[in-house]
Design a protein around this motif. Structure first.
Motif, PDB file in Angstrom:
ATOM      1  N   PHE A  39      -9.152  12.351 -21.268  1.00 32.19           N
ATOM      2  CA  PHE A  39      -7.978  12.188 -21.389  1.00 32.19           C
ATOM      3  C   PHE A  39      -6.876  13.098 -19.726  1.00 32.19           C
ATOM      4  O   PHE A  39      -6.109  12.772 -19.384  1.00 32.19           O
ATOM      5  CB  PHE A  39      -6.859  12.922 -22.802  1.00 32.19           C
ATOM      6  N   LYS A  40      -8.149  13.765 -19.866  1.00 38.67           N
ATOM      7  CA  LYS A  40      -7.305  14.527 -18.454  1.00 38.67           C
ATOM      8  C   LYS A  40      -7.672  14.124 -17.650  1.00 38.67           C
ATOM      9  O   LYS A  40      -6.977  14.318 -16.215  1.00 38.67           O
ATOM     10  CB  LYS A  40      -7.702  16.354 -18.670  1.00 38.67           C
ATOM     11  N   VAL A  41      -8.440  13.986 -17.611  1.00 36.83           N
ATOM     12  CA  VAL A  41      -9.576  13.369 -16.150  1.00 36.83           C
ATOM     13  C   VAL A  41     -10.464  11.872 -16.665  1.00 36.83           C
ATOM     14  O   VAL A  41     -10.391  11.879 -15.159  1.00 36.83           O
ATOM     15  CB  VAL A  41     -10.846  14.694 -14.902  1.00 36.83           C
ATOM     16  N   GLY A  42      -9.941  11.351 -17.388  1.00 37.60           N
ATOM     17  CA  GLY A  42     -10.467  10.255 -17.201  1.00 37.60           C
ATOM     18  C   GLY A  42      -9.923   9.323 -16.707  1.00 37.60           C
ATOM     19  O   GLY A  42      -9.298   9.154 -16.015  1.00 37.60           O
ATOM     20  N   PRO A  43     -11.080   8.089 -17.234  1.00 38.70           N
ATOM     21  CA  PRO A  43     -10.745   6.803 -16.798  1.00 38.70           C
ATOM     22  C   PRO A  43      -9.716   6.023 -17.010  1.00 38.70           C
ATOM     23  O   PRO A  43      -9.062   6.531 -17.628  1.00 38.70           O
ATOM     24  CB  PRO A  43     -11.419   6.227 -17.122  1.00 38.70           C
ATOM     25  N   LEU A  85     -20.921   9.885 -18.023  1.00 33.37           N
ATOM     26  CA  LEU A  85     -19.664   8.329 -18.643  1.00 33.37           C
ATOM     27  C   LEU A  85     -18.900   7.851 -17.951  1.00 33.37           C
ATOM     28  O   LEU A  85     -18.772   6.648 -17.741  1.00 33.37           O
ATOM     29  CB  LEU A  85     -19.106   8.918 -20.021  1.00 33.37           C
ATOM     30  N   ILE A  86     -18.395   8.540 -17.269  1.00 32.31           N
ATOM     31  CA  ILE A  86     -17.185   7.828 -16.132  1.00 32.31           C
ATOM     32  C   ILE A  86     -17.528   8.090 -15.038  1.00 32.31           C
ATOM     33  O   ILE A  86     -16.537   7.444 -13.995  1.00 32.31           O
ATOM     34  CB  ILE A  86     -16.061   8.366 -16.399  1.00 32.31           C
ATOM     35  N   LYS A  87     -19.001   8.237 -14.518  1.00 32.27           N
ATOM     36  CA  LYS A  87     -19.007   8.129 -13.029  1.00 32.27           C
ATOM     37  C   LYS A  87     -18.755   6.966 -11.947  1.00 32.27           C
ATOM     38  O   LYS A  87     -18.658   7.004 -10.856  1.00 32.27           O
ATOM     39  CB  LYS A  87     -20.283   8.540 -12.731  1.00 32.27           C
ATOM     40  N   ASP A  88     -18.490   5.720 -12.756  1.00 29.97           N
ATOM     41  CA  ASP A  88     -18.673   4.306 -11.807  1.00 29.97           C
ATOM     42  C   ASP A  88     -17.061   3.988 -12.239  1.00 29.97           C
ATOM     43  O   ASP A  88     -16.759   2.860 -11.408  1.00 29.97           O
ATOM     44  CB  ASP A  88     -19.720   3.830 -12.632  1.00 29.97           C
ATOM     45  N   SER A  89     -16.244   4.649 -12.551  1.00 29.36           N
ATOM     46  CA  SER A  89     -15.203   4.620 -12.942  1.00 29.36           C
ATOM     47  C   SER A  89     -13.663   5.510 -12.489  1.00 29.36           C
ATOM     48  O   SER A  89     -13.941   6.912 -11.903  1.00 29.36           O
ATOM     49  CB  SER A  89     -14.532   5.266 -14.494  1.00 29.36           C
ATOM     50  N   LYS A  90     -12.852   4.137 -11.750  1.00 29.22           N
ATOM     51  CA  LYS A  90     -11.547   4.825 -11.572  1.00 29.22           C
ATOM     52  C   LYS A  90     -10.993   5.636 -12.081  1.00 29.22           C
ATOM     53  O   LYS A  90      -9.721   5.099 -13.663  1.00 29.22           O
ATOM     54  CB  LYS A  90     -10.956   3.823 -10.781  1.00 29.22           C
ATOM     55  N   THR A  91     -10.334   6.873 -11.972  1.00 30.92           N
ATOM     56  CA  THR A  91      -9.354   8.460 -12.598  1.00 30.92           C
ATOM     57  C   THR A  91      -8.301   8.029 -12.500  1.00 30.92           C
ATOM     58  O   THR A  91      -7.863   7.970 -10.949  1.00 30.92           O
ATOM     59  CB  THR A  91     -11.072   9.516 -12.809  1.00 30.92           C
TER      60      THR A  91
END
Length: 116
Positions: A39-43, A85-91
């Motif tokens: 929720f802080k840095v996530g996608p 888990l989120i390496k390919d997601s826009k954050t």
């Protein structure tokens, strides 16, 4: 988004929370830390649904079922697990970085135009 969508979303979230509560205590603790981290840095798409969080609960349920400790599932570096888990997601951090870069670029262009 209509009222029916909001009600459906709340029901889905409550069911999700109940699944988390049924996990062993160590899994619950790590899940809550992962949730806070995401929720802080996530996608950006994390706000558009709970697929990522649901997938984590699925993984945790499987790990608990076969008797693995939570850190055997995630590895000792839980933040690295999340980052993977989120390496390919826009954050949100990516969006902020893009806006800062754009502001700097615009300011530099204006400064260069004034010098000419």
């Amino acid at each position: 988004m209509g009222i029916q969508d909001i009600i459906k979303g709340k029901k889905e979230w409550r069911a999700h929370v109940e699944r988390v509560k049924s996990l062993p205590k160590d899994y619950q603790i790590v899940y809550k830390e992962i949730q806070k981290y995401l929720f802080k840095v996530g996608p950006v798409e994390l706000n558009e649904g709970t697929d990522l969080l649901t997938g984590i609960v699925d993984l945790f349920e499987e790990g608990a079922l076969i008797g693995k400790g939570v850190l055997e599932v995630t590895g000792n570096d839980v933040a690295a697990f999340c980052d993977d888990l989120i390496k390919d997601s826009k954050t949100y951090a990516d969006i902020y970085q893009e806006s800062v870069n754009q502001e700097v670029s615009n300011a530099m262009r204006k400064a260069t135009d004034r010098i000419k």
